[in-house]
Design a protein around this motif. Sequence first.
Motif, short mmCIF file in Angstrom:
data_model
loop_
_atom_site.label_atom_id
_atom_site.label_comp_id
_atom_site.label_asym_id
_atom_site.label_seq_id
_atom_site.Cartn_x
_atom_site.Cartn_y
_atom_site.Cartn_z
N GLY A 63 -29.05 62.17 -62.01
CA GLY A 63 -28.63 60.86 -61.58
C GLY A 63 -29.36 60.20 -60.78
O GLY A 63 -28.89 59.19 -60.11
N VAL A 64 -30.66 60.46 -60.00
CA VAL A 64 -31.34 60.08 -59.29
C VAL A 64 -32.09 58.85 -59.85
O VAL A 64 -32.15 57.61 -59.16
CB VAL A 64 -32.38 61.13 -58.90
N ILE A 65 -32.43 58.98 -61.03
CA ILE A 65 -33.18 57.56 -61.92
C ILE A 65 -32.31 57.53 -63.29
O ILE A 65 -32.02 58.76 -63.63
CB ILE A 65 -34.58 57.54 -61.90
N SER A 66 -32.57 56.37 -64.05
CA SER A 66 -32.12 56.29 -64.97
C SER A 66 -32.71 55.57 -66.18
O SER A 66 -32.42 55.18 -67.30
CB SER A 66 -30.67 55.71 -65.19
N SER A 67 -34.08 55.15 -65.56
CA SER A 67 -34.96 54.62 -66.39
C SER A 67 -36.58 54.68 -65.93
O SER A 67 -36.67 55.21 -64.96
CB SER A 67 -34.85 52.84 -66.46
N GLY A 68 -37.40 54.25 -67.23
CA GLY A 68 -38.88 54.58 -66.65
C GLY A 68 -39.33 53.49 -65.57
O GLY A 68 -40.40 54.06 -64.94
N GLU A 69 -38.57 52.47 -65.26
CA GLU A 69 -39.31 51.69 -64.39
C GLU A 69 -38.79 51.97 -62.93
O GLU A 69 -39.57 51.58 -62.10
CB GLU A 69 -38.47 50.34 -64.57
N GLN A 70 -38.05 53.12 -62.70
CA GLN A 70 -37.69 53.51 -61.55
C GLN A 70 -38.67 54.53 -61.00
O GLN A 70 -38.66 54.82 -59.89
CB GLN A 70 -36.21 53.99 -61.45
N PHE A 71 -39.41 55.04 -61.93
CA PHE A 71 -40.31 56.19 -61.80
C PHE A 71 -41.71 55.59 -61.68
O PHE A 71 -42.21 55.21 -62.58
CB PHE A 71 -40.28 57.29 -62.73
N ARG A 72 -42.26 55.67 -60.46
CA ARG A 72 -43.57 54.83 -60.20
C ARG A 72 -44.83 55.98 -60.35
O ARG A 72 -45.80 55.44 -61.08
CB ARG A 72 -43.85 54.47 -58.74
N LEU A 212 -35.89 55.29 -72.35
CA LEU A 212 -34.41 55.63 -71.98
C LEU A 212 -33.59 54.53 -72.15
O LEU A 212 -34.12 53.20 -71.98
CB LEU A 212 -34.18 56.22 -70.60
N PRO A 213 -32.37 54.39 -72.61
CA PRO A 213 -31.54 55.76 -73.23
C PRO A 213 -32.02 55.97 -74.44
O PRO A 213 -32.58 55.27 -75.24
CB PRO A 213 -30.01 55.23 -73.19
N LEU A 214 -32.13 57.49 -74.76
CA LEU A 214 -32.62 57.79 -76.08
C LEU A 214 -31.63 57.82 -77.19
O LEU A 214 -31.13 58.69 -77.99
CB LEU A 214 -33.04 59.12 -75.63
N ARG A 215 -31.09 56.41 -77.46
CA ARG A 215 -30.16 56.21 -78.46
C ARG A 215 -30.85 56.65 -79.91
O ARG A 215 -32.17 56.56 -80.14
CB ARG A 215 -30.09 54.62 -78.68
N GLY A 216 -30.08 57.06 -80.82
CA GLY A 216 -30.45 57.12 -82.24
C GLY A 216 -31.39 58.56 -82.33
O GLY A 216 -32.15 58.68 -83.36
#
Length: 288
Positions: A63-72, A212-216
């Motif tokens: 739960g630290v990050i939830s999307s690619g844009e938060q990982f530099r 993310l999210p990995l829908r479908g």
Amino acid sequence: MGRITARRPVVKITLGVGETRRPDTLAVEEPLEIRVGGAPLVVTMRTPGHDVELAAGFLVSEGVISSGEQFRSAIHCGGPGTGAAPASGEGNTYNILDVALAPGAALPAADLARNFYTTSSCGLCGKASIEAVETVSSYDVSADDAVLDAEALAAFPDRLRAQQSVFDKTGGLHAAALFDARTGELLVLREDVGRHNAVDKVIGWAVLQDRLPLRGTVLQVSGRASFELVQKAVMAGLPVLAAVSAPSSLAVELAEASGLTLVGFLRGASMNVYSRADRVRVSAPVTA
């Protein structure tokens, strides 16, 4: 890196035949310390390779990050361009990875840090209590309208097994793969001595691809379905988790509460669907 497998001498004993001496190929297991902003977060035992994906997936799971844009970015400490080398003078061991989050992304809470290693078979060993693992996901998997054919789903374990190149050499690695629920396309597959690491690497791949999210999608794993694997799927917004072996009772409870489709004992032409069976379409008549 050439460190995924290692050769070691072995004495093979065959009853009624005798013994022979020969080299054997083993899966490598080494510690990886994950740091965020220079601060140690966790040490996990893993098979080297795809370390950045492993770290990214782990941060999503926690739960630290939830999307690619938060990982530099991420870099192995002492690696090229850092201007530093380990004090031992032996060069970079590639067993310490420092992650930089994007500006504005919150650093991990101090109580999240686990100042001891987790084993390759336990991804939640550092947690103090069961309440501590009930991480809240940013995504509602219950609302995912993914539907897949049972016949296509039944083929996923064999397709996963066919791509396990390191397992063929060692017989000692777990695997996780991501499939498109609509088309059946194999999107990514990762192997590791720890089943939770293999899943984190798959989720980390999605982070770096900003998917993310990995829908479908469907997460197929080579072993059993534990609570931690269901949690990782939910945290990544995955609507379906399928395993070739059994789920735990807690895994089923979390899947039901989260609206995730959990499939176990997926072998040959049969499977057990423990939650949200409406996502698995059966062409033949269903018997009670």
